[in-house]
Design an enzyme around this catalytic site. Structure first.
Site, PDB file in Angstrom:
ATOM      1  N   ASN A  47      40.188   0.142 -67.294  1.00  0.00           N
ATOM      2  CA  ASN A  47      40.788   1.300 -67.963  1.00  0.00           C
ATOM      3  C   ASN A  47      42.303   1.146 -68.054  1.00  0.00           C
ATOM      4  O   ASN A  47      42.968   0.841 -67.045  1.00  0.00           O
ATOM      5  CB  ASN A  47      40.442   2.564 -67.152  1.00  0.00           C
ATOM      6  N   SER A  70      39.432   5.771 -76.819  1.00  0.00           N
ATOM      7  CA  SER A  70      38.952   7.160 -76.717  1.00  0.00           C
ATOM      8  C   SER A  70      39.217   7.872 -78.044  1.00  0.00           C
ATOM      9  O   SER A  70      40.318   7.763 -78.590  1.00  0.00           O
ATOM     10  CB  SER A  70      39.742   7.923 -75.654  1.00  0.00           C
ATOM     11  N   SER A 105      31.133  11.572 -62.625  1.00  0.00           N
ATOM     12  CA  SER A 105      30.690  12.321 -61.443  1.00  0.00           C
ATOM     13  C   SER A 105      29.186  12.277 -61.193  1.00  0.00           C
ATOM     14  O   SER A 105      28.766  12.285 -60.034  1.00  0.00           O
ATOM     15  CB  SER A 105      31.165  13.773 -61.533  1.00  0.00           C
ATOM     16  N   LYS A 122      38.392  15.525 -65.119  1.00  0.00           N
ATOM     17  CA  LYS A 122      39.702  15.229 -65.706  1.00  0.00           C
ATOM     18  C   LYS A 122      40.183  16.465 -66.456  1.00  0.00           C
ATOM     19  O   LYS A 122      39.372  17.178 -67.046  1.00  0.00           O
ATOM     20  CB  LYS A 122      39.506  14.030 -66.632  1.00  0.00           C
ATOM     21  N   GLN A 141      33.285   0.540 -65.984  1.00  0.00           N
ATOM     22  CA  GLN A 141      34.733   0.594 -66.252  1.00  0.00           C
ATOM     23  C   GLN A 141      35.452   0.976 -64.970  1.00  0.00           C
ATOM     24  O   GLN A 141      35.104   1.978 -64.337  1.00  0.00           O
ATOM     25  CB  GLN A 141      35.036   1.637 -67.330  1.00  0.00           C
ATOM     26  N   ARG A 152      38.334   2.603 -63.340  1.00  0.00           N
ATOM     27  CA  ARG A 152      39.347   3.590 -63.735  1.00  0.00           C
ATOM     28  C   ARG A 152      40.086   4.043 -62.486  1.00  0.00           C
ATOM     29  O   ARG A 152      39.517   4.677 -61.604  1.00  0.00           O
ATOM     30  CB  ARG A 152      38.674   4.775 -64.436  1.00  0.00           C
ATOM     31  N   LYS A 197      15.680  30.324 -87.076  1.00  0.00           N
ATOM     32  CA  LYS A 197      15.117  31.103 -88.186  1.00  0.00           C
ATOM     33  C   LYS A 197      16.217  31.877 -88.899  1.00  0.00           C
ATOM     34  O   LYS A 197      17.050  32.518 -88.248  1.00  0.00           O
ATOM     35  CB  LYS A 197      14.090  32.109 -87.633  1.00  0.00           C
TER      36      LYS A 197
HETATM   37  C1  LIG Z   1      34.223   5.206 -72.267  1.00  0.00           C
HETATM   38  C2  LIG Z   1      35.461   5.998 -72.102  1.00  0.00           C
HETATM   39  N1  LIG Z   1      35.789   6.894 -73.018  1.00  0.00           N
HETATM   40  C3  LIG Z   1      36.916   7.625 -72.870  1.00  0.00           C
HETATM   41  C4  LIG Z   1      37.728   7.433 -71.776  1.00  0.00           C
HETATM   42  C5  LIG Z   1      38.998   8.195 -71.614  1.00  0.00           C
HETATM   43  O1  LIG Z   1      40.074   7.292 -71.646  1.00  0.00           O
HETATM   44  P1  LIG Z   1      41.602   7.789 -71.806  1.00  0.00           P
HETATM   45  O2  LIG Z   1      41.690   8.605 -73.036  1.00  0.00           O
HETATM   46  O3  LIG Z   1      42.443   6.595 -71.690  1.00  0.00           O
HETATM   47  O4  LIG Z   1      41.789   8.722 -70.597  1.00  0.00           O
HETATM   48  P2  LIG Z   1      41.820   8.249 -69.103  1.00  0.00           P
HETATM   49  O5  LIG Z   1      40.547   7.586 -68.764  1.00  0.00           O
HETATM   50  O6  LIG Z   1      42.958   7.292 -69.018  1.00  0.00           O
HETATM   51  O7  LIG Z   1      42.035   9.508 -68.336  1.00  0.00           O
HETATM   52  C6  LIG Z   1      37.358   6.471 -70.841  1.00  0.00           C
HETATM   53  N2  LIG Z   1      38.104   6.222 -69.771  1.00  0.00           N
HETATM   54  N3  LIG Z   1      36.217   5.759 -71.021  1.00  0.00           N
HETATM   55  C1  LIG Z   2      37.425   9.848 -68.071  1.00  0.00           C
HETATM   56  C2  LIG Z   2      37.063  10.870 -69.045  1.00  0.00           C
HETATM   57  N1  LIG Z   2      37.502  10.827 -70.348  1.00  0.00           N
HETATM   58  C3  LIG Z   2      37.090  11.861 -71.032  1.00  0.00           C
HETATM   59  C4  LIG Z   2      37.423  12.107 -72.444  1.00  0.00           C
HETATM   60  O1  LIG Z   2      37.106  13.158 -72.979  1.00  0.00           O
HETATM   61  O2  LIG Z   2      38.033  11.198 -73.027  1.00  0.00           O
HETATM   62  S1  LIG Z   2      36.170  12.943 -70.149  1.00  0.00           S
HETATM   63  C5  LIG Z   2      36.316  11.986 -68.773  1.00  0.00           C
HETATM   64  C6  LIG Z   2      35.709  12.340 -67.465  1.00  0.00           C
HETATM   65  C7  LIG Z   2      34.201  12.275 -67.487  1.00  0.00           C
HETATM   66  O3  LIG Z   2      33.759  12.556 -66.225  1.00  0.00           O
HETATM   67  P1  LIG Z   2      32.360  13.254 -65.925  1.00  0.00           P
HETATM   68  O4  LIG Z   2      31.298  12.335 -66.344  1.00  0.00           O
HETATM   69  O5  LIG Z   2      32.373  13.441 -64.433  1.00  0.00           O
HETATM   70  O6  LIG Z   2      32.358  14.570 -66.629  1.00  0.00           O
END
Ligand SMILES: Cc1ncc(COP(=O)(O)OP(=O)(O)O)c(N)n1
Ligand SMILES: Cc1nc(C(=O)O)sc1CCOP(=O)(O)O
Length: 522
Positions: free
Chosen positions: A69, A108, A196, A137, A37, A39, A358
């Site tokens: 994204n 999401s 990350s 994030k 993806q 982003r 337990k």
């Molecule tokens: C696979 C996946 N899941 C969740 C997210 C988060 O998307 P979103 O809620 O649009 O937040 P941002 O990515 O725009 O910060 C994602 N990107 N991918």
């Molecule tokens: C892009 C994104 N969306 C989230 C959500 O909760 O919807 S968490 C996230 C960041 C995930 O990054 P990392 O793998 O580095 O923790």
């Protein structure tokens, strides 16, 4: 059909200094990323378009689908395989109208309402998060936690909607994430989305390859049984033989058993541990947890008198034990007694994977959210579950660990088998801390089970050693010793029973186990 197994979400701001974005993407794909993806949160449209086009060419070369994204326009422009939208982005119904037939739409979801809506909107997949906390994030919704993901996944039964987890997923917690995020109906995640762990790595190929390895171990043997157990089937006879082997191993090796337990029964628990041949260390301070985890054979966490400093120690100690695949025995004492205990237990179980949980019927009912059995403080009210065997088995499946339900009859399950043990004596119920001592006995035997399993394949395992046998062994040692202590002429009541119990634990023989164990496997 998209393979969601290892879903890379890009994040150029996290690239290590000097690392080229396109080179990192190329390497990630070589490492085994199955879907990408793009982003870009702070990039102008023209630059976003350029990045998406060049990324698409790289993904195409690897035959890996690319999703965009937020931006439906960019997805259209580069003929992406899909678009991922958040809760405040373009509604699914409009995106669906704009995008060519067959374009995948993901949404999401953080909670049941969002998931219900996504299903009725006809999405192709959901990104459930955040599974763990993340620094990538800023989150504006609560962390779901692995057990929360499992509950959400149940909603997808009977639909064709796929699901990936996202947020804080790392190599070190991946196996736990996959096992923890399974619904009671056995619905697992279709994949994990990471930013990350791959993007911030100086070796993205290796980072992706290692994640793939864990994913494929989970896929090929991801049942709770394979993650915990070393044998394929049990009989009463094989269990008794295994228990005796573990008991002897504890005496021969004197494993260190780290116990963060309650201050009502700390001395009794330490004495019982020594009597079994193990060595107790009752440390609670967070600063020493990592060091102790390197030398201990098993960890016991008991929340009987939960104080903030010990709680911090519990969080860290469990994570350290998980990292080394050492057994973690969890005793959620009085979990139904207060909201504080309930939320502490939920946080602990979302942070680390218990190997054995337990509790008495009331505690386990509270843990499972069942009203069938009530408790008063730390005690169960009434006669227990109508079908204790099924309850123990289902809770073990849900929590991905061995469950010990203590009582007049003890039920121990690994999610498939249930051992029904009917040893014990009423005097055990008339001394304080017998439940806590049972935790110490289980932890000592799990440490023995781990020592016996050294040298065996650890791949795909949440814990080393047969903790099902460890749990049965701990309970049998205590309950048979209690029977023997109660038979002694010098035992006149609870006051004389306790020292006699310690003596009997100390002198317990394999023969007593063979002759006295009352065990059925169901
Ligand atoms: C696979 C996946 N899941 C969740 C997210 C988060 O998307 P979103 O809620 O649009 O937040 P941002 O990515 O725009 O910060 C994602 N990107 N991918
Ligand atoms: C892009 C994104 N969306 C989230 C959500 O909760 O919807 S968490 C996230 C960041 C995930 O990054 P990392 O793998 O580095 O923790």
């Amino acid at each position: 059909m998209i393979d969601y197994s290892l879903y890379l979400v890009t994040g150029r701001e996290l690239l290590p200094q000097g690392q080229d974005y396109f080179d990192s993407l190329e390497q990630s794909l070589q490492g085994g990323v199955t879907v990408v993806q793009i982003r870009e949160k702070n990039t102008d449209t023209s630059e976003f378009l350029d990045i998406a086009l060049r990324s698409k060419a790289i993904c195409d070369r690897h035959n890996v689908p690319m999703i965009v994204n937020d931006r439906v326009d960019i997805a259209l422009a580069v003929q992406a395989s899909g678009v991922h939208v958040g809760q405040t982005d373009m509604p699914v119904s409009i995106a669906r109208k704009l995008l060519p037939r067959g374009t995948v739409i993901g949404v999401s979801c953080n909670n049941i309402q969002e998931l219900d809506k996504a299903i009725s909107d006809g999405v192709d997949y959901v990104g459930i998060g955040a599974v763990w906390s993340t620094t990538t994030k800023t989150l504006n919704k609560p962390v779901v936690g692995v057990r929360g993901v499992g509950e959400l996944l149940r909603k997808l039964d009977g639909t064709s909607v796929k699901a990936v987890g996202i947020g804080g997923i790392k190599l070190k917690n991946l196996l736990r994430t996959l096992h923890g995020s399974v619904s009671t109906t056995n619905r697992a995640l279709d994949g994990v989305a990471v930013v990350s762990e791959i993007v911030a790595s100086t070796r993205p190929r290796e980072a992706a390859a290692k994640l793939c390895e864990v994913l494929s171990t989970f896929r090929s043997g991801g049942s709770i049984i394979k993650a915990m157990r070393t044998r394929s089937e049990y009989t009463a006879g094989s269990v008794i033989d295994g228990v005796i082997q573990i008991m002897n191993c504890v005496r021969d090796h004197n494993p260190l058993v780290h116990q963060i337990t309650n201050n009502v029964s700390i001395a009794q628990s330490a004495n019982a541990t020594i009597a079994l041949g193990a060595s107790p260390i009752m440390a609670t301070t967070v600063q020493e947890m990592e060091d102790i985890s390197r030398i201990n054979g098993a960890l016991l966490v008991n929340i009987g008198t939960l104080v903030p400093t010990a709680y911090e120690g519990m969080v860290v100690a469990g994570s350290c034990a998980n990292a080394q695949k050492k057994p973690v025995v969890f005793d959620p004492v009085g979990v139904g007694a207060s909201h504080f205990r309930q939320s502490s237990v939920n946080t602990l179980l979302d942070t680390w994977q218990a190997s054995v949980i337990k509790g008495n019927a009331g505690e386990l009912a509270a843990l499972a959210g069942s009203n069938e059995v009530q408790s008063k403080g730390v005690d169960t009210i009434g006669s227990g579950f109508k079908d204790p065997v099924s309850f123990a088995r289902n809770l073990a499946r849900k929590e991905r660990c061995v469950v010990v339900m203590s009582g007049k009859i003890d039920y121990i399950s690994d999610g498939t088998n249930v051992a029904v043990l009917s040893n014990g004596h009423q005097l055990l119920g008339q001394i304080t801390g017998s439940g806590c001592i049972a935790g110490s006995c289980i932890a000592s035997h799990c440490a023995g089970a781990m020592i016996l399993a050294q040298g065996e394949d650890k791949e795909g395992k949440l814990v080393i050693g047969d903790v099902f046998l460890g749990a049965i062994g701990g309970i049998l040692a205590l309950t048979i010793s209690a029977e023997l202590a109660a038979l002694r002429e010098d035992v006149k009541g609870p006051g004389t029973f306790f020292p006699a119990l310690i003596d009997e634990l100390f002198t317990l023989t394999p023969r007593s186990i063979q002759e006295r164990a009352r065990i059925q496997i169901q």
